[in-house]
Scaffold this motif. Sequence first.
Motif, PDB file in Angstrom:
ATOM      1  N   LEU A 109       0.671  -0.780  -0.043  1.00  0.00           N
ATOM      2  CA  LEU A 109      -0.090   0.110   0.100  1.00  0.00           C
ATOM      3  C   LEU A 109       1.339   1.188  -0.060  1.00  0.00           C
ATOM      4  O   LEU A 109       0.532   2.565  -0.550  1.00  0.00           O
ATOM      5  CB  LEU A 109      -0.803   0.022   1.268  1.00  0.00           C
ATOM      6  CG  LEU A 109      -1.556  -0.992   1.065  1.00  0.00           C
ATOM      7  CD1 LEU A 109      -3.011  -0.875   2.778  1.00  0.00           C
ATOM      8  CD2 LEU A 109      -2.712  -0.677   0.240  1.00  0.00           C
ATOM      9  N   VAL A 110       2.123   1.659   0.700  1.00  0.00           N
ATOM     10  CA  VAL A 110       3.095   2.518   0.989  1.00  0.00           C
ATOM     11  C   VAL A 110       3.539   2.743  -0.417  1.00  0.00           C
ATOM     12  O   VAL A 110       3.434   4.193  -1.144  1.00  0.00           O
ATOM     13  CB  VAL A 110       4.256   2.552   1.940  1.00  0.00           C
ATOM     14  CG1 VAL A 110       5.119   3.406   1.455  1.00  0.00           C
ATOM     15  CG2 VAL A 110       3.592   2.184   3.071  1.00  0.00           C
ATOM     16  N   VAL A 111       3.657   1.706  -1.041  1.00  0.00           N
ATOM     17  CA  VAL A 111       4.590   1.900  -2.580  1.00  0.00           C
ATOM     18  C   VAL A 111       3.251   2.142  -3.770  1.00  0.00           C
ATOM     19  O   VAL A 111       3.487   2.979  -4.011  1.00  0.00           O
ATOM     20  CB  VAL A 111       4.945   0.696  -3.215  1.00  0.00           C
ATOM     21  CG1 VAL A 111       5.700   0.181  -4.488  1.00  0.00           C
ATOM     22  CG2 VAL A 111       5.837  -0.170  -2.275  1.00  0.00           C
ATOM     23  N   LEU A 116       0.999   6.943  -6.940  1.00  0.00           N
ATOM     24  CA  LEU A 116      -0.512   7.491  -6.905  1.00  0.00           C
ATOM     25  C   LEU A 116       0.296   9.117  -6.669  1.00  0.00           C
ATOM     26  O   LEU A 116      -0.495   9.716  -7.580  1.00  0.00           O
ATOM     27  CB  LEU A 116      -1.458   7.036  -5.955  1.00  0.00           C
ATOM     28  CG  LEU A 116      -2.698   7.836  -6.098  1.00  0.00           C
ATOM     29  CD1 LEU A 116      -3.089   8.163  -7.565  1.00  0.00           C
ATOM     30  CD2 LEU A 116      -4.091   7.276  -5.689  1.00  0.00           C
ATOM     31  N   GLY A 117       0.804   9.465  -5.625  1.00  0.00           N
ATOM     32  CA  GLY A 117       1.237  10.702  -4.874  1.00  0.00           C
ATOM     33  C   GLY A 117       2.318  11.650  -6.184  1.00  0.00           C
ATOM     34  O   GLY A 117       1.966  12.234  -6.287  1.00  0.00           O
ATOM     35  N   LEU A 118       3.070  10.105  -6.717  1.00  0.00           N
ATOM     36  CA  LEU A 118       3.912  11.051  -7.589  1.00  0.00           C
ATOM     37  C   LEU A 118       3.110  11.375  -8.326  1.00  0.00           C
ATOM     38  O   LEU A 118       3.098  12.587  -9.791  1.00  0.00           O
ATOM     39  CB  LEU A 118       5.327   9.656  -7.890  1.00  0.00           C
ATOM     40  CG  LEU A 118       6.252   9.772  -6.869  1.00  0.00           C
ATOM     41  CD1 LEU A 118       7.244   8.855  -7.662  1.00  0.00           C
ATOM     42  CD2 LEU A 118       6.755  10.975  -6.355  1.00  0.00           C
ATOM     43  N   PHE A 119       1.688  10.396  -9.068  1.00  0.00           N
ATOM     44  CA  PHE A 119       1.147  10.574 -10.021  1.00  0.00           C
ATOM     45  C   PHE A 119       0.236  12.472 -10.107  1.00  0.00           C
ATOM     46  O   PHE A 119       0.600  13.190 -11.483  1.00  0.00           O
ATOM     47  CB  PHE A 119       0.671  10.156 -10.821  1.00  0.00           C
ATOM     48  CG  PHE A 119      -0.516  10.158 -11.983  1.00  0.00           C
ATOM     49  CD1 PHE A 119      -0.525  10.487 -13.756  1.00  0.00           C
ATOM     50  CD2 PHE A 119      -2.428  10.034 -11.125  1.00  0.00           C
ATOM     51  CE1 PHE A 119      -1.123  10.213 -14.059  1.00  0.00           C
ATOM     52  CE2 PHE A 119      -2.258  10.639 -12.346  1.00  0.00           C
ATOM     53  CZ  PHE A 119      -2.863  10.848 -13.433  1.00  0.00           C
ATOM     54  N   ARG A 123       1.081  15.682 -12.037  1.00  0.00           N
ATOM     55  CA  ARG A 123      -0.098  16.098 -12.547  1.00  0.00           C
ATOM     56  C   ARG A 123      -0.631  17.312 -12.212  1.00  0.00           C
ATOM     57  O   ARG A 123      -1.073  18.255 -12.807  1.00  0.00           O
ATOM     58  CB  ARG A 123      -1.511  15.541 -11.903  1.00  0.00           C
ATOM     59  CG  ARG A 123      -2.981  15.573 -12.928  1.00  0.00           C
ATOM     60  CD  ARG A 123      -2.696  15.248 -14.481  1.00  0.00           C
ATOM     61  NE  ARG A 123      -3.559  15.444 -15.239  1.00  0.00           N
ATOM     62  CZ  ARG A 123      -3.510  16.028 -16.784  1.00  0.00           C
ATOM     63  NH1 ARG A 123      -3.101  15.634 -17.062  1.00  0.00           N
ATOM     64  NH2 ARG A 123      -4.848  16.156 -16.965  1.00  0.00           N
ATOM     65  N   ALA A 124      -0.305  17.795 -10.742  1.00  0.00           N
ATOM     66  CA  ALA A 124      -0.787  19.213 -10.235  1.00  0.00           C
ATOM     67  C   ALA A 124       0.473  20.217 -11.461  1.00  0.00           C
ATOM     68  O   ALA A 124      -0.064  22.013 -11.633  1.00  0.00           O
ATOM     69  CB  ALA A 124      -0.572  19.602  -8.879  1.00  0.00           C
ATOM     70  N   GLY A 176       0.189  18.667   0.080  1.00  0.00           N
ATOM     71  CA  GLY A 176      -0.326  18.100   0.682  1.00  0.00           C
ATOM     72  C   GLY A 176      -0.555  16.823   0.235  1.00  0.00           C
ATOM     73  O   GLY A 176      -1.034  15.529   1.087  1.00  0.00           O
ATOM     74  N   VAL A 177       0.050  16.176  -1.179  1.00  0.00           N
ATOM     75  CA  VAL A 177      -0.328  14.790  -1.151  1.00  0.00           C
ATOM     76  C   VAL A 177       1.214  13.926  -0.453  1.00  0.00           C
ATOM     77  O   VAL A 177       0.985  13.564  -0.285  1.00  0.00           O
ATOM     78  CB  VAL A 177      -0.036  15.076  -2.776  1.00  0.00           C
ATOM     79  CG1 VAL A 177       1.301  13.191  -2.994  1.00  0.00           C
ATOM     80  CG2 VAL A 177      -1.077  15.373  -3.512  1.00  0.00           C
ATOM     81  N   LEU A 178       2.098  14.777  -0.772  1.00  0.00           N
ATOM     82  CA  LEU A 178       3.201  14.453   0.652  1.00  0.00           C
ATOM     83  C   LEU A 178       2.528  14.581   1.740  1.00  0.00           C
ATOM     84  O   LEU A 178       3.650  13.252   2.129  1.00  0.00           O
ATOM     85  CB  LEU A 178       5.152  14.917   0.162  1.00  0.00           C
ATOM     86  CG  LEU A 178       5.787  14.940   1.028  1.00  0.00           C
ATOM     87  CD1 LEU A 178       6.293  13.948   0.511  1.00  0.00           C
ATOM     88  CD2 LEU A 178       6.844  16.299   0.887  1.00  0.00           C
TER      89      LEU A 178
END
Length: 483
Positions: A109-111, A116-119, A123-124, A176-178
Motif C-alpha cells: 500500500l505504501v508503494v 499515486l502521489g507521484l502521479f 499532474r498538479a 498536501g499530497v506529500l
Amino acid sequence: MLVNRTPVFTLRAARDGQSAEQRAAAASAALRRAVEDDPAEVRTEAQGDVAVVLVGARPIVTLGPEDAAAAGDPTPEVHASRVAAQLRDALRKEQSRSATLMTLLSVALVVLSGILGLFLIQRAGVLADKTRAWIADNPERVPAIRLRSIEVIRPASLRAAIHIGVGAAKALAQVGVLYGWVLIALSLFEPTRVYAEQLTGFVFGPLYALLVRLVSSLPLLVVALIASIALIVLVRFVGLFFDSVARGETTVEWLPADLAVPTSLLVRAAIILAFFVLAAPLVTGDDGGTLARVGIIAVVALGLAITPLLASVAVGVTVVYGRRLRVHDFAEIGGREGRVCAITLLEVRLEDARGHEVRVPHLLGLIHPTRVLGPEPLVTVVLTLAPATAGQEDVRDLLLDAAGAVGQRPAADLLAFDADGALYSVSAYSSAPDARARLNAALAAALTAAGVPLGRPPRSAAAAEAWIAAGAPPGRPPRAQAS
C-alpha cells in the motif's frame, strides 16, 4: 481441531451426544471467533471431572476422562494442559503469519500510494503549467476588475496575481499530497502509528484553532474586508486621477502636469499608512490591536529601512518644487554633465553627450556642487597655433566663423603666447549634446582649409587651461605673457 486449516490437536472420543468430528468442528468455530475478536491468553480451568480450555473468557473445548484416556494422559487436567500448550503455539504462529501478511500488505500500500502521489504531484505541475501557458497565449481573455467606471485591478495586475495564485496552489497541492502519503505510510505500521497521530495533531491543531478564531471574529472580518475594498478603491482612484493630470486630460491649477507622478506616489503612500495607523483602530475598535500595531511597525520599519531614500526624497522635494532645475536645460550634477531629461523625487535623469541616460541621486547634490548651465551651455575648446598667429585678426575671424557654425555667441580669445605658440580659447553656446565634438571638428576643418599651422603650448598654458577648466566666461582671459 484446525487453526486456519492447520491441525492443532485431535479429538478421538465422543462426548455429550456429539461425535469426535462434531466436537472438533465446534471447537474450531469457537477458536476462529476468538481469533477474530481479539486473541487472548490460552488457559485451562477444571470443572469437576472435566477440564475446559479457554482463550480469554471464551471456552474452546471441554475435555473429559475419555479424551484423556484416548490420548494416553492420566487425567483430563494433564490432557487439557497439553492441548493448551499446542493451541498456544498454534495461535502464536498464526499471529506471526498474520503480522507478516499485514506488513507485506502495508508495504504494498505504501508503494502504491507513493506511485499515486507521484502521479498527482506531476499532474498538479502539468495543470499549473497549462494554466500559465493559457494566460500567456490569451492575455486578452483576462479582463480588468471594475467597480462601476473605476478600474480597480488592471488586466496585467490580475494576470500577475493569477500567476502567483497558480504557483501557490501548485506548491500547496504538492505539499498536501506529500503530507497525505507520509500520514498513510506512518499509520499503516504499528510502531509508527503514534507518530502519525502526533503529526496530525501538529498540523491540524493550529489550523483548527485558527478556524475557531476566524469564526468567532467573522463580523470583524466582514468590516475589515469592506474597509480594505474601500482602501483599494480610494488608492486606485487617486492613482487614476493623478495619471490623468500627468497626461494632460485633467487640468488642476495648483498642480503642474510634470509634478503629478511624484505627487501621486506621495499621496497614495500617505493614504495607506494613515489607514493602518488611524483607520484600523476605528475599524477594529481596539487601539492596541493587530492592525494598529502592524501600521506602527510598518512606519518604524519603513523609516529605518529607507532612511537614505527619505533623505534623497527630502532633497528632491526642494529641487522639484523649488524649480532649481528645469527639464531640457543643461546641468552638471554630482560630477555628471548632460541635458536634464526628467526630475523625480529620487533622482535627476541626464542625457550625456553620447545619448546615454545617467541617473544621479539627489543625495549627491549634498556632496558635489551643482552647476546650472541653462538651455545652451557654454562649450570651450583650447588649442595652440603657431606664434605668428598671435594678434592676427584674420585668424581670430576664422576661429569665430568656425565656432559660429556650431553655436550661438561665439568667442575666440588669446590666452597666452610665447616663442613656442599662441594659446587660443574658442567657445560658443550650443544646445547640442555633442557640441564639443562638433566644435573640435569645425575648428580642425577651418584651420586645415586655411593652412594655419599649429604650435606647441606656451609655458604659461597651464594657468590658462586651469582658468578655462574653472568655467570662466570668455572675453576675460588672464593676462598674456610673452617670453
